[in-house]
Design a protein around this motif. Structure first.
Motif, PDB file in Angstrom:
ATOM      1  N   CYS A   1       0.864  -1.177   0.000  1.00  0.00           N
ATOM      2  CA  CYS A   1       0.000   0.000   0.000  1.00  0.00           C
ATOM      3  C   CYS A   1       0.896   1.221   0.000  1.00  0.00           C
ATOM      4  O   CYS A   1       2.100   1.092  -0.080  1.00  0.00           O
ATOM      5  CB  CYS A   1      -0.939  -0.039   1.200  1.00  0.00           C
ATOM      6  SG  CYS A   1      -2.369  -1.075   0.874  1.00  0.00           S
ATOM      7  N   PRO A   2       0.319   2.391   0.102  1.00  0.00           N
ATOM      8  CA  PRO A   2       1.161   3.589   0.013  1.00  0.00           C
ATOM      9  C   PRO A   2       2.401   3.482   0.892  1.00  0.00           C
ATOM     10  O   PRO A   2       2.348   3.012   2.016  1.00  0.00           O
ATOM     11  CB  PRO A   2       0.230   4.703   0.505  1.00  0.00           C
ATOM     12  CG  PRO A   2      -1.142   4.211   0.173  1.00  0.00           C
ATOM     13  CD  PRO A   2      -1.079   2.715   0.371  1.00  0.00           C
ATOM     14  N   GLY A   3       3.513   3.897   0.336  1.00  0.00           N
ATOM     15  CA  GLY A   3       4.781   3.811   1.049  1.00  0.00           C
ATOM     16  C   GLY A   3       5.740   2.929   0.290  1.00  0.00           C
ATOM     17  O   GLY A   3       5.612   2.717  -0.909  1.00  0.00           O
ATOM     18  N   GLU A   4       6.683   2.382   1.015  1.00  0.00           N
ATOM     19  CA  GLU A   4       7.637   1.488   0.360  1.00  0.00           C
ATOM     20  C   GLU A   4       6.949   0.163   0.060  1.00  0.00           C
ATOM     21  O   GLU A   4       6.104  -0.294   0.813  1.00  0.00           O
ATOM     22  CB  GLU A   4       8.897   1.305   1.194  1.00  0.00           C
ATOM     23  CG  GLU A   4       8.732   0.480   2.432  1.00  0.00           C
ATOM     24  CD  GLU A   4       8.196   1.257   3.624  1.00  0.00           C
ATOM     25  OE1 GLU A   4       7.979   0.595   4.656  1.00  0.00           O
ATOM     26  OE2 GLU A   4       7.978   2.476   3.557  1.00  0.00           O
ATOM     27  N   THR A   5       7.355  -0.424  -1.034  1.00  0.00           N
ATOM     28  CA  THR A   5       6.760  -1.686  -1.470  1.00  0.00           C
ATOM     29  C   THR A   5       7.621  -2.856  -0.989  1.00  0.00           C
ATOM     30  O   THR A   5       8.766  -2.658  -0.562  1.00  0.00           O
ATOM     31  CB  THR A   5       6.668  -1.728  -3.007  1.00  0.00           C
ATOM     32  OG1 THR A   5       8.006  -1.787  -3.545  1.00  0.00           O
ATOM     33  CG2 THR A   5       5.924  -0.520  -3.565  1.00  0.00           C
ATOM     34  N   PRO A   6       7.108  -4.073  -1.115  1.00  0.00           N
ATOM     35  CA  PRO A   6       7.955  -5.227  -0.801  1.00  0.00           C
ATOM     36  C   PRO A   6       9.209  -5.252  -1.676  1.00  0.00           C
ATOM     37  O   PRO A   6      10.263  -5.706  -1.238  1.00  0.00           O
ATOM     38  CB  PRO A   6       7.059  -6.431  -1.098  1.00  0.00           C
ATOM     39  CG  PRO A   6       5.674  -5.910  -1.168  1.00  0.00           C
ATOM     40  CD  PRO A   6       5.744  -4.457  -1.474  1.00  0.00           C
ATOM     41  N   LEU A   7       9.095  -4.745  -2.906  1.00  0.00           N
ATOM     42  CA  LEU A   7      10.259  -4.715  -3.798  1.00  0.00           C
ATOM     43  C   LEU A   7      11.346  -3.782  -3.264  1.00  0.00           C
ATOM     44  O   LEU A   7      12.537  -4.073  -3.404  1.00  0.00           O
ATOM     45  CB  LEU A   7       9.839  -4.314  -5.216  1.00  0.00           C
ATOM     46  CG  LEU A   7      10.905  -4.427  -6.291  1.00  0.00           C
ATOM     47  CD1 LEU A   7      11.472  -5.847  -6.379  1.00  0.00           C
ATOM     48  CD2 LEU A   7      10.326  -3.991  -7.645  1.00  0.00           C
ATOM     49  N   HIS A   8      10.963  -2.676  -2.660  1.00  0.00           N
ATOM     50  CA  HIS A   8      11.961  -1.802  -2.033  1.00  0.00           C
ATOM     51  C   HIS A   8      12.792  -2.603  -1.029  1.00  0.00           C
ATOM     52  O   HIS A   8      14.024  -2.545  -1.034  1.00  0.00           O
ATOM     53  CB  HIS A   8      11.286  -0.639  -1.287  1.00  0.00           C
ATOM     54  CG  HIS A   8      10.810   0.479  -2.133  1.00  0.00           C
ATOM     55  ND1 HIS A   8       9.563   0.483  -2.713  1.00  0.00           N
ATOM     56  CD2 HIS A   8      11.390   1.654  -2.478  1.00  0.00           C
ATOM     57  CE1 HIS A   8       9.400   1.618  -3.374  1.00  0.00           C
ATOM     58  NE2 HIS A   8      10.495   2.344  -3.249  1.00  0.00           N
ATOM     59  N   TRP A   9      12.093  -3.338  -0.164  1.00  0.00           N
ATOM     60  CA  TRP A   9      12.794  -4.074   0.894  1.00  0.00           C
ATOM     61  C   TRP A   9      13.597  -5.245   0.341  1.00  0.00           C
ATOM     62  O   TRP A   9      14.716  -5.505   0.789  1.00  0.00           O
ATOM     63  CB  TRP A   9      11.811  -4.544   1.965  1.00  0.00           C
ATOM     64  CG  TRP A   9      11.389  -3.411   2.828  1.00  0.00           C
ATOM     65  CD1 TRP A   9      10.162  -2.800   2.876  1.00  0.00           C
ATOM     66  CD2 TRP A   9      12.209  -2.709   3.771  1.00  0.00           C
ATOM     67  NE1 TRP A   9      10.174  -1.775   3.785  1.00  0.00           N
ATOM     68  CE2 TRP A   9      11.414  -1.689   4.351  1.00  0.00           C
ATOM     69  CE3 TRP A   9      13.531  -2.831   4.184  1.00  0.00           C
ATOM     70  CZ2 TRP A   9      11.903  -0.815   5.315  1.00  0.00           C
ATOM     71  CZ3 TRP A   9      14.027  -1.969   5.152  1.00  0.00           C
ATOM     72  CH2 TRP A   9      13.212  -0.971   5.702  1.00  0.00           C
ATOM     73  N   ALA A  10      13.060  -5.962  -0.640  1.00  0.00           N
ATOM     74  CA  ALA A  10      13.808  -7.076  -1.237  1.00  0.00           C
ATOM     75  C   ALA A  10      15.106  -6.554  -1.848  1.00  0.00           C
ATOM     76  O   ALA A  10      16.168  -7.170  -1.709  1.00  0.00           O
ATOM     77  CB  ALA A  10      12.949  -7.785  -2.283  1.00  0.00           C
TER      78      ALA A  10
ATOM     79  N   HIS B   1      17.598  -5.464   0.910  1.00  0.00           N
ATOM     80  CA  HIS B   1      18.207  -6.623   1.570  1.00  0.00           C
ATOM     81  C   HIS B   1      19.064  -7.461   0.632  1.00  0.00           C
ATOM     82  O   HIS B   1      19.631  -8.452   1.064  1.00  0.00           O
ATOM     83  CB  HIS B   1      17.131  -7.531   2.167  1.00  0.00           C
ATOM     84  CG  HIS B   1      16.475  -6.989   3.395  1.00  0.00           C
ATOM     85  ND1 HIS B   1      17.176  -6.600   4.503  1.00  0.00           N
ATOM     86  CD2 HIS B   1      15.169  -6.769   3.680  1.00  0.00           C
ATOM     87  CE1 HIS B   1      16.341  -6.171   5.437  1.00  0.00           C
ATOM     88  NE2 HIS B   1      15.114  -6.259   4.961  1.00  0.00           N
ATOM     89  N   ARG B   2      19.059  -7.098  -0.667  1.00  0.00           N
ATOM     90  CA  ARG B   2      19.749  -7.870  -1.712  1.00  0.00           C
ATOM     91  C   ARG B   2      19.233  -9.306  -1.784  1.00  0.00           C
ATOM     92  O   ARG B   2      19.934 -10.240  -2.119  1.00  0.00           O
ATOM     93  CB  ARG B   2      21.259  -7.780  -1.595  1.00  0.00           C
ATOM     94  CG  ARG B   2      21.957  -8.438  -0.424  1.00  0.00           C
ATOM     95  CD  ARG B   2      22.034  -9.964  -0.479  1.00  0.00           C
ATOM     96  NE  ARG B   2      22.539 -10.526   0.735  1.00  0.00           N
ATOM     97  CZ  ARG B   2      21.885 -11.442   1.423  1.00  0.00           C
ATOM     98  NH1 ARG B   2      20.714 -11.858   1.083  1.00  0.00           N
ATOM     99  NH2 ARG B   2      22.433 -11.970   2.494  1.00  0.00           N
TER     100      ARG B   2
ATOM    101  N   ALA C   1      18.298  -0.408  -3.617  1.00  0.00           N
ATOM    102  CA  ALA C   1      19.333  -1.430  -3.816  1.00  0.00           C
ATOM    103  C   ALA C   1      20.717  -0.788  -3.850  1.00  0.00           C
ATOM    104  O   ALA C   1      21.666  -1.317  -3.267  1.00  0.00           O
ATOM    105  CB  ALA C   1      19.068  -2.212  -5.098  1.00  0.00           C
ATOM    106  N   ILE C   2      20.823   0.357  -4.539  1.00  0.00           N
ATOM    107  CA  ILE C   2      22.111   1.054  -4.602  1.00  0.00           C
ATOM    108  C   ILE C   2      22.530   1.471  -3.196  1.00  0.00           C
ATOM    109  O   ILE C   2      23.657   1.214  -2.761  1.00  0.00           O
ATOM    110  CB  ILE C   2      22.029   2.267  -5.545  1.00  0.00           C
ATOM    111  CG1 ILE C   2      21.794   1.801  -6.992  1.00  0.00           C
ATOM    112  CG2 ILE C   2      23.303   3.107  -5.447  1.00  0.00           C
ATOM    113  CD1 ILE C   2      21.416   2.919  -7.959  1.00  0.00           C
ATOM    114  N   TYR C   3      21.610   2.107  -2.477  1.00  0.00           N
ATOM    115  CA  TYR C   3      21.905   2.538  -1.113  1.00  0.00           C
ATOM    116  C   TYR C   3      22.251   1.338  -0.227  1.00  0.00           C
ATOM    117  O   TYR C   3      23.213   1.367   0.543  1.00  0.00           O
ATOM    118  CB  TYR C   3      20.706   3.305  -0.539  1.00  0.00           C
ATOM    119  CG  TYR C   3      20.927   3.768   0.868  1.00  0.00           C
ATOM    120  CD1 TYR C   3      21.654   4.921   1.129  1.00  0.00           C
ATOM    121  CD2 TYR C   3      20.438   3.043   1.952  1.00  0.00           C
ATOM    122  CE1 TYR C   3      21.883   5.358   2.427  1.00  0.00           C
ATOM    123  CE2 TYR C   3      20.658   3.463   3.254  1.00  0.00           C
ATOM    124  CZ  TYR C   3      21.381   4.616   3.484  1.00  0.00           C
ATOM    125  OH  TYR C   3      21.614   5.026   4.769  1.00  0.00           O
ATOM    126  N   GLY C   4      21.478   0.274  -0.338  1.00  0.00           N
ATOM    127  CA  GLY C   4      21.686  -0.909   0.493  1.00  0.00           C
ATOM    128  C   GLY C   4      23.027  -1.574   0.261  1.00  0.00           C
ATOM    129  O   GLY C   4      23.569  -2.231   1.157  1.00  0.00           O
TER     130      GLY C   4
END
Length: 175
Positions: free
Chosen positions: A80-89, A92-93, A123-126
């Motif tokens: 939902c609004p905000g970061e998506t599961p893809l952001h976190w995946a 976390h690489r 991903a770049i930041y992570g």
């Protein structure tokens, strides 16, 4: 009298179906998921924004099994609004989780409201600052995000392997 204050099973039995469903996904109880969806066929369509965010929380916890199960049963891939599961995946690489999410055509360019980044940016930041930066290969995650159609983002920093992938795709660092 029945003791209720700290008995989580008591609370769960009395919770609304959407709360039971989210908890069943998070603990990997597919039998309960099936039973709840059988008895409440419109439950997935009735999820609130708070309910939808559960998939992002599972991804934030790097719980690829819960994310896979949720997606398999039709949980909204964007969360939902905000970061998506893809952001976190991506952060976390987690290559397996990233691939699983990408199979469902997630929004590749959704910007999170707090850090104003796309999954590619996360991903770049992570790769330099993530919780798993020393054990992961963010370059592989970045490669599949770009192959899936993620748009280049202004960047600086990133691990050497990430910089190499970005340059190979013609994406130069921000000056």
């Amino acid at each position: 009298p029945e003791v209720r204050s700290y008995d989580s099973r008591w609370r769960l039995r009395r919770s609304p179906p959407e709360v039971k469903l989210a908890n069943a996904f998070l603990v990997g109880d597919e039998a309960v998921v099936k039973a709840l969806l059988a008895s409440h066929p419109d439950l997935m369509e009735a999820l609130s924004d708070a309910d939808c965010r559960q998939i992002s929380y599972a991804a934030q916890d790097n719980d690829a099994s819960a994310v896979r199960l949720m997606l398999e049963y039709g949980w909204p891939v964007a969360g939902c609004p905000g970061e998506t599961p893809l952001h976190w995946a991506a952060f976390h690489r987690n290559l397996a989780m990233t691939r699983e999410i990408l199979r469902r055509n997630p929004p590749l360019e959704q910007i999170d409201p707090e850090y104003h980044g796309t999954p590619l940016g996360w991903a770049i930041y992570g790769s330099e600052n993530g919780w798993s930066r020393k054990t992961g290969k963010h370059s592989d995650v970045i490669e599949i995000l770009l192959q899936a159609g993620a748009q280049p983002v202004p960047w600086s920093g990133g691990s050497d392997a990430v910089k190499e992938v970005l340059r190979r795709h013609g994406i130069e660092p921000q000056s």
